[in-house]
Design a protein around this motif. Structure first.
Motif, PDB file in Angstrom:
ATOM      1  N   THR A  43      28.691  18.519  -8.973  1.00 14.05           N
ATOM      2  CA  THR A  43      29.648  18.821 -10.031  1.00 14.05           C
ATOM      3  C   THR A  43      30.476  17.586 -10.371  1.00 14.05           C
ATOM      4  OG1 THR A  43      31.410  20.350 -10.687  1.00 14.05           O
ATOM      5  CG2 THR A  43      31.412  19.593  -8.414  1.00 14.05           C
ATOM      6  N   ASP A  44      31.225  17.671 -11.443  1.00 12.55           N
ATOM      7  CA  ASP A  44      32.191  16.635 -11.819  1.00 12.55           C
ATOM      8  C   ASP A  44      33.623  17.080 -11.539  1.00 12.55           C
ATOM      9  OD1 ASP A  44      30.466  14.665 -12.649  1.00 12.55           O
ATOM     10  OD2 ASP A  44      30.527  15.201 -14.759  1.00 12.55           O
ATOM     11  N   ALA A  45      33.785  18.200 -10.866  1.00 11.37           N
ATOM     12  CA  ALA A  45      35.123  18.736 -10.604  1.00 11.37           C
ATOM     13  C   ALA A  45      35.914  17.817  -9.670  1.00 11.37           C
ATOM     14  CB  ALA A  45      35.025  20.130  -9.986  1.00 11.37           C
ATOM     15  N   ILE A  46      37.195  17.691  -9.931  1.00 12.22           N
ATOM     16  CA  ILE A  46      38.097  16.937  -9.059  1.00 12.22           C
ATOM     17  C   ILE A  46      38.466  17.786  -7.842  1.00 12.22           C
ATOM     18  CG2 ILE A  46      40.423  15.951  -8.918  1.00 12.22           C
ATOM     19  CD1 ILE A  46      38.759  14.198 -10.541  1.00 12.22           C
ATOM     20  N   SER A  47      38.467  19.103  -8.015  1.00 13.48           N
ATOM     21  CA  SER A  47      38.828  20.036  -6.956  1.00 13.48           C
ATOM     22  C   SER A  47      37.876  21.225  -7.024  1.00 13.48           C
ATOM     23  CB  SER A  47      40.275  20.496  -7.179  1.00 13.48           C
ATOM     24  OG  SER A  47      40.653  21.439  -6.222  1.00 13.48           O
ATOM     25  N   LEU A  48      37.384  21.664  -5.855  1.00 22.35           N
ATOM     26  CA  LEU A  48      36.400  22.742  -5.851  1.00 22.35           C
ATOM     27  C   LEU A  48      36.452  23.510  -4.539  1.00 22.35           C
ATOM     28  CD1 LEU A  48      33.843  23.902  -7.392  1.00 22.35           C
ATOM     29  CD2 LEU A  48      32.535  22.419  -5.893  1.00 22.35           C
ATOM     30  N   ASP A  49      36.579  24.845  -4.623  1.00 26.62           N
ATOM     31  CA  ASP A  49      36.529  25.692  -3.426  1.00 26.62           C
ATOM     32  C   ASP A  49      35.099  25.743  -2.899  1.00 26.62           C
ATOM     33  OD1 ASP A  49      39.203  26.283  -3.772  1.00 26.62           O
ATOM     34  OD2 ASP A  49      38.835  28.249  -4.688  1.00 26.62           O
ATOM     35  N   ILE A  50      34.948  25.665  -1.589  1.00 33.07           N
ATOM     36  CA  ILE A  50      33.635  25.787  -0.947  1.00 33.07           C
ATOM     37  C   ILE A  50      33.595  27.187  -0.328  1.00 33.07           C
ATOM     38  CG2 ILE A  50      31.990  24.717   0.633  1.00 33.07           C
ATOM     39  CD1 ILE A  50      33.752  22.171   0.533  1.00 33.07           C
ATOM     40  N   TRP A  86      38.457  10.949  -1.170  1.00 37.23           N
ATOM     41  CA  TRP A  86      38.246  12.381  -1.291  1.00 37.23           C
ATOM     42  C   TRP A  86      38.572  13.018   0.053  1.00 37.23           C
ATOM     43  CZ3 TRP A  86      34.784  14.162   2.230  1.00 37.23           C
ATOM     44  CH2 TRP A  86      33.835  13.253   2.712  1.00 37.23           C
ATOM     45  N   GLY A  87      38.829  14.292   0.020  1.00 38.69           N
ATOM     46  CA  GLY A  87      39.179  14.977   1.259  1.00 38.69           C
ATOM     47  C   GLY A  87      39.030  16.475   1.134  1.00 38.69           C
ATOM     48  N   LEU A  88      39.508  17.150   2.148  1.00 39.41           N
ATOM     49  CA  LEU A  88      39.469  18.604   2.182  1.00 39.41           C
ATOM     50  C   LEU A  88      40.876  19.146   2.299  1.00 39.41           C
ATOM     51  CD1 LEU A  88      36.533  19.437   4.637  1.00 39.41           C
ATOM     52  CD2 LEU A  88      36.519  19.497   2.148  1.00 39.41           C
ATOM     53  N   LYS A  89      41.074  20.313   1.722  1.00 34.92           N
ATOM     54  CA  LYS A  89      42.290  21.091   1.921  1.00 34.92           C
ATOM     55  C   LYS A  89      41.859  22.406   2.548  1.00 34.92           C
ATOM     56  CE  LYS A  89      45.058  19.257  -1.876  1.00 34.92           C
ATOM     57  NZ  LYS A  89      45.836  19.584  -3.083  1.00 34.92           N
ATOM     58  N   LEU A  90      42.738  22.968   3.356  1.00 35.47           N
ATOM     59  CA  LEU A  90      42.476  24.255   3.974  1.00 35.47           C
ATOM     60  C   LEU A  90      43.501  25.251   3.449  1.00 35.47           C
ATOM     61  CD1 LEU A  90      40.819  25.879   6.060  1.00 35.47           C
ATOM     62  CD2 LEU A  90      42.519  25.201   7.773  1.00 35.47           C
ATOM     63  N   PHE A  91      42.997  26.377   2.976  1.00 38.39           N
ATOM     64  CA  PHE A  91      43.842  27.448   2.452  1.00 38.39           C
ATOM     65  C   PHE A  91      43.688  28.681   3.332  1.00 38.39           C
ATOM     66  CE2 PHE A  91      43.342  24.601  -1.013  1.00 38.39           C
ATOM     67  CZ  PHE A  91      44.469  24.742  -1.804  1.00 38.39           C
ATOM     68  N   ARG A  92      44.754  29.510   3.369  1.00 34.68           N
ATOM     69  CA  ARG A  92      44.716  30.753   4.133  1.00 34.68           C
ATOM     70  C   ARG A  92      45.242  31.891   3.269  1.00 34.68           C
ATOM     71  NH1 ARG A  92      48.744  30.438   8.478  1.00 34.68           N
ATOM     72  NH2 ARG A  92      50.100  31.010   6.783  1.00 34.68           N
ATOM     73  N   CYS A 146      39.438  15.297  -4.850  1.00 29.54           N
ATOM     74  CA  CYS A 146      39.261  13.872  -5.080  1.00 29.54           C
ATOM     75  C   CYS A 146      40.564  13.289  -5.593  1.00 29.54           C
ATOM     76  CB  CYS A 146      38.135  13.648  -6.089  1.00 29.54           C
ATOM     77  SG  CYS A 146      37.713  11.917  -6.338  1.00 29.54           S
ATOM     78  N   SER A 147      40.927  12.092  -5.134  1.00 26.47           N
ATOM     79  CA  SER A 147      42.200  11.474  -5.517  1.00 26.47           C
ATOM     80  C   SER A 147      42.186  10.901  -6.919  1.00 26.47           C
ATOM     81  CB  SER A 147      42.559  10.360  -4.531  1.00 26.47           C
ATOM     82  OG  SER A 147      41.610   9.296  -4.633  1.00 26.47           O
ATOM     83  N   ASP A 148      41.019  10.697  -7.512  1.00 25.57           N
ATOM     84  CA  ASP A 148      40.922  10.099  -8.846  1.00 25.57           C
ATOM     85  C   ASP A 148      41.187  11.159  -9.902  1.00 25.57           C
ATOM     86  OD1 ASP A 148      40.371   8.795 -11.180  1.00 25.57           O
ATOM     87  OD2 ASP A 148      38.467   7.979 -10.518  1.00 25.57           O
ATOM     88  N   THR A 149      42.390  11.151 -10.464  1.00 25.22           N
ATOM     89  CA  THR A 149      42.727  12.143 -11.480  1.00 25.22           C
ATOM     90  C   THR A 149      42.479  11.619 -12.894  1.00 25.22           C
ATOM     91  OG1 THR A 149      45.031  11.400 -11.461  1.00 25.22           O
ATOM     92  CG2 THR A 149      44.450  13.271 -10.036  1.00 25.22           C
ATOM     93  N   GLY A 150      42.102  10.365 -13.027  1.00 23.35           N
ATOM     94  CA  GLY A 150      41.862   9.792 -14.351  1.00 23.35           C
ATOM     95  C   GLY A 150      40.575  10.292 -14.989  1.00 23.35           C
ATOM     96  N   SER A 151      39.535  10.396 -14.234  1.00 22.21           N
ATOM     97  CA  SER A 151      38.269  10.914 -14.759  1.00 22.21           C
ATOM     98  C   SER A 151      37.502  11.562 -13.621  1.00 22.21           C
ATOM     99  CB  SER A 151      37.440   9.781 -15.359  1.00 22.21           C
ATOM    100  OG  SER A 151      37.066   8.863 -14.358  1.00 22.21           O
ATOM    101  N   ALA A 152      36.784  12.606 -13.941  1.00 24.87           N
ATOM    102  CA  ALA A 152      36.028  13.319 -12.917  1.00 24.87           C
ATOM    103  C   ALA A 152      34.921  12.424 -12.376  1.00 24.87           C
ATOM    104  CB  ALA A 152      35.438  14.597 -13.496  1.00 24.87           C
TER     105      ALA A 152
END
Length: 176
Positions: A43-50, A86-92, A146-152
């Motif tokens: 994908t080209d998404a900057i943020s995506l739930d797995i 790039w990295g991961l976030k954890l949600f609950r 992903c930290s790049d918010t300028g372009s996916a």
């Protein structure tokens, strides 16, 4: 499932230790849950739930600590000159509530290839200890960011591999 009940434990010297049936496990693993899923996302998404790696666990006590983890999951982000982290976030989510962020690993990797989706040379295990203070069902969700918010940036997750996520509930865990 079998259950073994013990009133006393004997040693070779003849000493016995009485076990009070009202005692609970002071320190130890109360339960393990895991999820295996084939993950293949481009994908080209900057943020995506797995969502395929969601972990659902219902703590047995309010004092439990839950270790949430995922095993190796290959992730590759295309470098378009900005070399983003790039990295991961954890949600609950607790019970019927909504997801809220509980941890961020924002610089887990860095884009270093323009050969997407063939170069999956980044990725590692991830874990976090949570103390949700509840006996209601908890759902944990991993999210790529992903930290790049300028372009996916083109990115790939999983490469069609079967990836593992899991939760381990500990009783009596203390932070040191």
């Amino acid at each position: 499932m079998s259950q073994l009940n013990v009133d006393t434990i004997g040693s070779q010297t003849g000493t016995t230790i009485a076990i009070d049936s009202s005692d609970t496990l002071l320190h130890g693993v109360l339960q393990v849950v895991y999820q295996q899923a084939t993950v293949s996302i481009i994908t080209d998404a900057i943020s995506l739930d797995i969502t395929g790696l969601d972990v659902t666990i219902t703590p047995k006590t309010t004092s439990s600590a839950i270790m949430i983890a995922c095993g190796y999951i290959p992730i590759q982000v295309e470098d378009r000159g900005s070399n983003p982290y790039w990295g991961l976030k954890l949600f609950r989510k607790i019970g019927s509530g909504s997801f809220s962020e509980i941890h961020e690993a924002g610089q887990w990797g860095r884009a270093d290839s323009s050969n997407l989706p063939t170069d999956f040379n980044n990725g590692a295990g991830y874990n976090f200890i949570d103390k949700p203070n509840t006996t209601s069902e908890c759902v944990y969700r991993f999210q790529y960011n992903c930290s790049d918010t300028g372009s996916a940036e083109n990115m790939g997750i999983g490469k069609g591999m079967t990836c593992l996520s899991y939760g381990i509930e500990f009783n009596g865990a203390t932070e040191v």
